[in-house]
Each structure stands twice: as C-alpha cells, then as structure tokens.
Write a protein that holds these residues in place. Structure first.
Motif, PDB file in Angstrom:
ATOM      1  N   ASP A   9     -23.758 -24.642  39.037  1.00 21.54           N
ATOM      2  CA  ASP A   9     -24.765 -25.084  39.997  1.00 21.54           C
ATOM      3  C   ASP A   9     -24.608 -26.570  40.322  1.00 21.54           C
ATOM      4  O   ASP A   9     -24.819 -26.992  41.464  1.00 21.54           O
ATOM      5  CB  ASP A   9     -26.173 -24.807  39.459  1.00 21.54           C
ATOM      6  N   VAL A  10     -24.249 -27.368  39.329  1.00 15.28           N
ATOM      7  CA  VAL A  10     -23.997 -28.790  39.589  1.00 15.28           C
ATOM      8  C   VAL A  10     -22.784 -28.951  40.508  1.00 15.28           C
ATOM      9  O   VAL A  10     -22.791 -29.777  41.431  1.00 15.28           O
ATOM     10  CB  VAL A  10     -23.791 -29.560  38.270  1.00 15.28           C
ATOM     11  N   MET A  11     -21.759 -28.145  40.291  1.00 13.07           N
ATOM     12  CA  MET A  11     -20.585 -28.204  41.164  1.00 13.07           C
ATOM     13  C   MET A  11     -20.949 -27.788  42.576  1.00 13.07           C
ATOM     14  O   MET A  11     -20.481 -28.389  43.557  1.00 13.07           O
ATOM     15  CB  MET A  11     -19.492 -27.300  40.598  1.00 13.07           C
ATOM     16  N   ALA A  15     -20.721 -30.018  46.063  1.00  9.75           N
ATOM     17  CA  ALA A  15     -20.056 -29.466  47.247  1.00  9.75           C
ATOM     18  C   ALA A  15     -20.952 -29.574  48.474  1.00  9.75           C
ATOM     19  O   ALA A  15     -20.503 -30.006  49.545  1.00  9.75           O
ATOM     20  CB  ALA A  15     -19.663 -28.011  46.991  1.00  9.75           C
ATOM     21  N   ILE A  16     -22.223 -29.200  48.351  1.00 11.94           N
ATOM     22  CA  ILE A  16     -23.101 -29.220  49.524  1.00 11.94           C
ATOM     23  C   ILE A  16     -23.436 -30.652  49.925  1.00 11.94           C
ATOM     24  O   ILE A  16     -23.550 -30.960  51.126  1.00 11.94           O
ATOM     25  CB  ILE A  16     -24.388 -28.397  49.293  1.00 11.94           C
ATOM     26  N   LEU A  17     -23.546 -31.568  48.969  1.00 15.75           N
ATOM     27  CA  LEU A  17     -23.801 -32.965  49.319  1.00 15.75           C
ATOM     28  C   LEU A  17     -22.602 -33.576  50.034  1.00 15.75           C
ATOM     29  O   LEU A  17     -22.771 -34.395  50.953  1.00 15.75           O
ATOM     30  CB  LEU A  17     -24.145 -33.770  48.063  1.00 15.75           C
ATOM     31  N   LEU A  18     -21.401 -33.182  49.643  1.00 15.45           N
ATOM     32  CA  LEU A  18     -20.213 -33.632  50.363  1.00 15.45           C
ATOM     33  C   LEU A  18     -20.229 -33.131  51.802  1.00 15.45           C
ATOM     34  O   LEU A  18     -19.948 -33.884  52.742  1.00 15.45           O
ATOM     35  CB  LEU A  18     -18.958 -33.141  49.652  1.00 15.45           C
ATOM     36  N   ILE A 288     -30.491 -28.317  43.299  1.00 13.07           N
ATOM     37  CA  ILE A 288     -29.888 -28.342  44.638  1.00 13.07           C
ATOM     38  C   ILE A 288     -28.833 -27.249  44.757  1.00 13.07           C
ATOM     39  O   ILE A 288     -28.775 -26.514  45.752  1.00 13.07           O
ATOM     40  CB  ILE A 288     -29.273 -29.719  44.921  1.00 13.07           C
ATOM     41  N   GLY A 289     -27.995 -27.109  43.730  1.00 13.31           N
ATOM     42  CA  GLY A 289     -26.952 -26.105  43.762  1.00 13.31           C
ATOM     43  C   GLY A 289     -27.482 -24.697  43.868  1.00 13.31           C
ATOM     44  O   GLY A 289     -26.868 -23.839  44.513  1.00 13.31           O
TER      45      GLY A 289
END
Length: 393
Positions: A9-11, A15-18, A288-289
C-alpha cells in the motif's frame, strides 16, 4: 476483508503521488523547491510502471496460489471478481465525463464517438482518448484477460516451475519486440498518447515473475532481505538514468525500447517487500495507497478543477504559492478519490466478497496477504517447503 500488506500500500501511495505530479499544472519555481518540482513533474509518469509491476505481483499471486491449492484456475470467477473491482468505479467515471459536457450542450453523438473505445478498453489502440490517463487501465484489463489462460497453458505442458524465469525474462523479450517495432515504424511506439498493450506487458509479467519466485523459490527471495535498501537505491538510480541523453533506433529513444522502467520498478518492489513499516507516516501513506485506484481515476479531473480555482492567486516563480498550490491539489485529489472509493469501489468489493468469494480463502479480499513484514511469510514458506520435502504434514 482480510488484512492488507502495508508495504504494498505504501508503494501504491508513492506511485499515485508520482502520477499526480506528472499532471500537476503549475510551473516550477526557482531554487531547490523548483528543482524538486521539476523532477516530480518530469518523472511522475514512472508511477504507472510501478502500478504495472504491483498489479502483476498481486494478480499473479491470486492465480498462482489458486493454481497450487486447487490444481487449476477458475477463470470465470477470476474475471468476474476482477471486473467487479475495476468496472463500477471506472464506468461511473466515464459516465461523469460524458454527462458534464452533455449538460453544457455538447452533442451526445460526438461524445459517444469519442468515448466508445474507453468503454471497451480499446482506448490505447483506437483514438481519440479524451481521458488520456485511462490508457493504463486498458493495458491492465488486457493483461487480466490473458494471464489466466497463459498460466493454464503452462500447467498443461508441465511448466509451472518455469513461470518465474519466463516472466522475469519477459523484459528482455519485450526489448527485442520493441526494437523490431522501432525498426518497422510501429506508430504506437512513437505516439506517447496511445501506449499500446503489446509494448507494455513486460512490466506486468515481471511482477508475476516476482510473485512466482516467492511461491516456488522463497529461499531466494528471503536471501534478498539484506539487499533491500541497495535494491531500492538501484531502482531509483536506474530510473534516474532517464535524465541522461539516450541514443535512438530509427528515431525512437532507446529508453523506450530497453526495459529501464521495468528493471527499476522490479528492483524497488523486491526491496520494498522486505521492509518493516511501523511509523505513523507509513500508515498515512498506506491509507493513500488503499484508495489509489479511485484517486487515479479522478485525479486529472480534480487537478483541473483546483487549477482553475486557484490559478489567479498563484504567480510564476513564487515558492510559497507553489507549495500551497501543490498541497491543495494533492490533498483534494487524495480526499476526493478516497470519497469516491468509499461510495462506489469498496461497497461493490464488499458485496463481491460476500456473494462471490475468491477461490482461495487466503486471498478472499482479492488484494494482499498480511500486514506483517513479508520476510516472515518467506520464513513460513521455507519451513513448509522443508516439511513437504520430508513427507511431514
């Protein structure tokens, strides 16, 4: 719903913030903040290869586990469950994209002409694609349709143990494919607005390969624990190489041909799997993830709305104003995506899990395995493998 892996989930959150950064509309200011803003915008697209590798790892895990526990794959159940995870939120989003211009007097016929490829997940082959970022969903949908049949074929010919090496070598095979496409002038390799599935499957397959390695050779993956930070650093370093000048093949940059993004995302995934995440900020990122799919669907729409609302107050070159604009944009995209996930995505997933549970109860949520560090799971797998080899139950 079963526990989720905080590591993955952190990964997803990164990814979504990028990806949000790739679509952020305000010009970077000067100084250090400006340099960071430039990197965020220019390299934010790397979030998509991260998502691909994650999807391959998770979906491949579902199918490989079912294959090992049941001796086969219930393809129909798998596809229906995937559809109930992806389609409701996606088609609500598409309905919004059609309804809003329709309410402003746009032609329904023209709108349907524009969006029918999106409705059939052909929008990365047939244009125009007004919702450009949805190309990646088309790639994943094609992957979901093909993967169970590929795995079943490998079962039939007795190559189950070859899943890991075959999938992990996919980036090399796809590099050759992309090179051939470059030589013959494949328009999908040149036009970045139409990224076709046949050019991007190696990232998803690499994720399947990592998952197969976990299942069939857990001792190999467990041995990488001591290399977790070098793997993550190497992944970041590889993707940073995109900043260098690259030679071309028939006018196509070699970074589009070689598996740069796949190697980077795979190395990062294999490092992240071994991290123990207990800090408060990792819990916030994991939140967030958890909602990253709906955030991805709606983030471009939210960014557009926020940009129009605050652009009169943001002046080029102002560091403080840029930071405020970025904070508002990211917060709005995350919160709205989370809201839409709660309203549409997760209620449907809950009903799905109630009335159509996964074939393997261990993956009943259709997502992840455990909140404990993944390395502990590898240890259990090694112990089980030793027990099986000695005839113990």
């Amino acid at each position: 719903m079963q526990a989720r892996s905080i590591q993955l989930d952190v990964m997803r959150a990164f990814a979504i913030l990028l990806v949000i950064g790739a679509h952020f509309r305000f010009a970077a200011p000067d100084g250090v903040v400006g340099a960071l803003a430039y990197v965020w915008h220019e390299w934010g697209g790397f979030g998509v290869p991260l998502f691909f590798t994650l999807s391959g790892y998770l979906v491949g895990g579902l199918l490989i586990t079912e294959m090992r526990t049941r001796g086969g794959i219930d393809v129909g159940r798998f596809l229906i469950r995937r559809g109930l995870k992806i389609w409701p939120a996606y088609f609500v989003f598409l309905a919004y994209l059609v309804a809003m211009p329709l309410a402003k007097g746009a032609s329904l016929r023209e709108l349907l002409s524009d969006y029918w490829p999106n409705a059939l997940f052909l929008n990365n082959y047939i244009g125009p694609n007004p919702a450009l970022h949805t190309w990646s969903l088309a790639v994943e949908e094609h992957f979901y349709l093909a993967l169970p049949f590929v795995l079943l074929a490998l079962i039939r010919v007795g190559w189950s143990a070859g899943i890991a090496p075959l999938c992990l070598l996919a980036p090399l095979a796809w590099s050759v494919l992309r090179a051939v496409c470059a030589v013959f002038g494949d328009p999908y390799l040149v036009d970045s607005t139409m990224p076709a599935t046949h050019l991007w499957l190696d990232g998803l397959l690499a994720g399947v390969g990592v998952r197969a390695l976990v299942e069939f050779n857990p001792e190999v993956v467990a041995g990488l624990r001591v290399w977790r930070w070098p793997l993550i650093a190497a992944g970041i370093g590889v993707i940073a190489c995109l900043a260098l000048p690259w030679p071309t093949l028939n006018g196509v940059s070699l970074y589009k041909i070689l598996p740069v993004r796949v190697v980077s995302s795979t190395a990062i995934l294999m490092g992240v799997l071994h991290l123990s995440m207990t800090a408060w900020w990792t819990a916030a990122l994991a939140w967030i993830g958890r909602y990253s799919y709906s955030i991805y669907l709606w983030h471009v729409t939210v960014i557009g709305g926020i940009s129009r609302a605050i652009s009169p107050f943001v002046h080029d070159g102002s560091v403080a104003e840029w930071i405020v604009a970025a904070t508002l944009t990211v917060s709005a995209a995350v919160l709205f995506g989370g809201l839409m996930s709660r309203l549409i995505e997760w209620p449907v997933v809950s009903l799905r899990d109630r009335f159509l549970p996964a074939s393997s109860s261990r993956y009943a949520s259709g997502e992840t395995v455990t909140d404990a560090p993944i390395a502990l799971d590898f240890s259990r797998r090694r112990s089980q493998a030793r027990a099986n080899s000695t005839g113990e139950v």
